[in-house]
Design an enzyme around this catalytic site. Structure first.
Site, mmCIF file in Angstrom:
data_model
loop_
_atom_site.group_PDB
_atom_site.id
_atom_site.type_symbol
_atom_site.label_atom_id
_atom_site.label_comp_id
_atom_site.label_asym_id
_atom_site.label_seq_id
_atom_site.Cartn_x
_atom_site.Cartn_y
_atom_site.Cartn_z
ATOM 1 N N SER A 149 0.830 -1.198 0.000
ATOM 2 C CA SER A 149 0.000 0.000 0.000
ATOM 3 C C SER A 149 0.875 1.262 0.000
ATOM 4 O O SER A 149 1.751 1.395 -0.832
ATOM 5 C CB SER A 149 -0.963 -0.037 1.194
ATOM 6 O OG SER A 149 -2.065 0.802 0.990
ATOM 7 N N ASP A 195 -9.766 -6.049 -4.649
ATOM 8 C CA ASP A 195 -9.278 -4.982 -3.777
ATOM 9 C C ASP A 195 -10.251 -3.805 -3.817
ATOM 10 O O ASP A 195 -10.531 -3.263 -4.881
ATOM 11 C CB ASP A 195 -7.893 -4.551 -4.256
ATOM 12 C CG ASP A 195 -7.142 -3.691 -3.263
ATOM 13 O OD1 ASP A 195 -7.787 -2.941 -2.512
ATOM 14 O OD2 ASP A 195 -5.901 -3.769 -3.250
ATOM 15 N N HIS A 205 -7.261 -6.035 -0.186
ATOM 16 C CA HIS A 205 -6.081 -5.169 -0.160
ATOM 17 C C HIS A 205 -4.958 -5.742 0.694
ATOM 18 O O HIS A 205 -3.833 -5.239 0.642
ATOM 19 C CB HIS A 205 -6.482 -3.778 0.362
ATOM 20 C CG HIS A 205 -5.441 -2.727 0.130
ATOM 21 N ND1 HIS A 205 -5.005 -2.377 -1.134
ATOM 22 C CD2 HIS A 205 -4.749 -1.940 0.993
ATOM 23 C CE1 HIS A 205 -4.085 -1.422 -1.040
ATOM 24 N NE2 HIS A 205 -3.906 -1.133 0.241
#
Length: 348
Positions: A172, A299, A327
């Site tokens: 991320s 996601d 995610h």
């Protein structure tokens, strides 16, 4: 905040935090004791989680699919591959050390399944807490630059011998930290793996990647109920934090209730300033390290369309995909993620 972030020595993140010590009325010795006890509890919990995972480990039904930069041929590792055979393959690697860099709000604790799986095949995973994350006791509201936020990573790389290399994995917004590290220490990094992460271009902000999902920066600043103003409402926001329901929908739509509960209890406010900084990335440094991108196809935080746009605008050396992953594939698809990490590690 508007200038491009150049690679520079990392200052101590405690500098410039201001009167934090004045706000804490407990004696220093008591604060040290509490911090030490908290760190010990976190480490014990991580060790227990890894042990539990080793006892209950089972293979996932869904396999990941690799789409390389030169070939779209399927290259999955079979589930029947034994640890013994994997270790034979891993003997002649350039490096066995894999540095795991968490995303926004997370900490080293989120990698507990990945750590267990990598250690079982003879690799050497190291999960770091970025500044103000996990068990690092820095106040996230006092983190004002990506340099400060990424200091544990750059310090680690700086401490490595000149002839030692590592593989970086960034999840991320951790993608911004490993991009910064690529610019600072390209000769110490064998490969960089962006796990559904902010793989930014030169001059781009990490928030630019997220803004297409959340909102424009202006709208986010005006309307977001998740912003925290640690220095007062008349000053810019210092951190943000999604509520539990929002986190579940964005991050954990395919994760188990146990992992969601772990995350809800462990995630911390996210420093705002680092994701609003522009990175300065050069072909001579950042551009010399091979990059790989792992897409997650279910996601809700960084949609498959946005991930496709990232790799189209900033092409990596290889693209891998995990079906049925949210995610956080280290929770929802740990075996699929593990197999991809092995594949990339073994690339010559």
């Amino acid at each position: 905040m508007g200038n491009a972030l150049d690679c520079m020595p990392s200052p101590d993140p405690r500098d410039g935090i201001g009167s934090r010590s004045k706000r804490n009325s407990k004696p220093r010795s008591q604060r040290k004791t509490l911090a030490s006890e908290e760190e010990m509890l976190h480490r014990q919990a991580l060790a227990m989680a890894i042990q539990q995972h080793q006892l209950s480990q089972r293979f996932e039904g869904s396999m990941s699919r690799r789409i390389g930069s030169t070939s779209s041929r399927r290259r999955d590792l079979p589930d029947s591959l034994t640890n013994e055979k994997q270790q034979l393959v891993l003997e002649n690697l350039e490096t066995k050390k894999i540095i795991l860099v968490h995303g926004e709000g997370f900490g080293a604790w989120c990698w507990y399944k990945t750590i267990s799986l990598l250690e079982e095949v003879g690799l050497d995973p190291v999960a770091l807490d970025l500044t103000g994350s996990g068990i690092d006791n820095t106040d996230p509201n006092g983190i004002t630059t990506l340099v400060d936020y990424s200091k544990p990573l750059t310090d680690y790389l700086h401490s490595l011998p000149d002839d030692e290399k590592v593989i970086l994995v960034g999840h991320s917004c951790g993608g911004a930290s490993i991009s910064y590290a690529l610019e600072c220490y390209p000769k110490k990094i064998s490969k960089a793996i962006f796990l559904t992460s902010t793989m930014v271009l030169d001059g781009q902000k990490p928030f630019d990647v997220l803004s297409e999902e959340l909102a424009s920066a202006d709208v986010f600043l005006k309307e977001s109920q998740f912003l925290i103003y640690g220095n007062g409402r008349d000053k810019p926001p210092t951190t943000f934090m999604f509520d539990k329901l929002q986190m579940k929908g964005l991050y954990f739509n395919q994760s188990s209730p146990k992992d969601i509960a772990l995350a809800a209890a462990s995630m911390r406010p996210i420093p705002f300033a680092p994701i609003m900084e522009r990175l300065s990335l050069t072909p001579e440094k950042y551009g010399t390290v091979r990059r790989f991108f792992i897409q997650t196809l279910d996601d809700h935080m960084l949609s498959p369309d946005i991930q496709e746009k990232l790799v189209r605008e900033n092409p990596p050396h290889g693209i891998y995909k995990i079906k049925g992953s949210d995610h956080c594939p280290f929770f929802s698809k740990p075996q699929s993620l593990h197999k991809i990490l092995l594949q990339i590690t073994q690339l010559p």
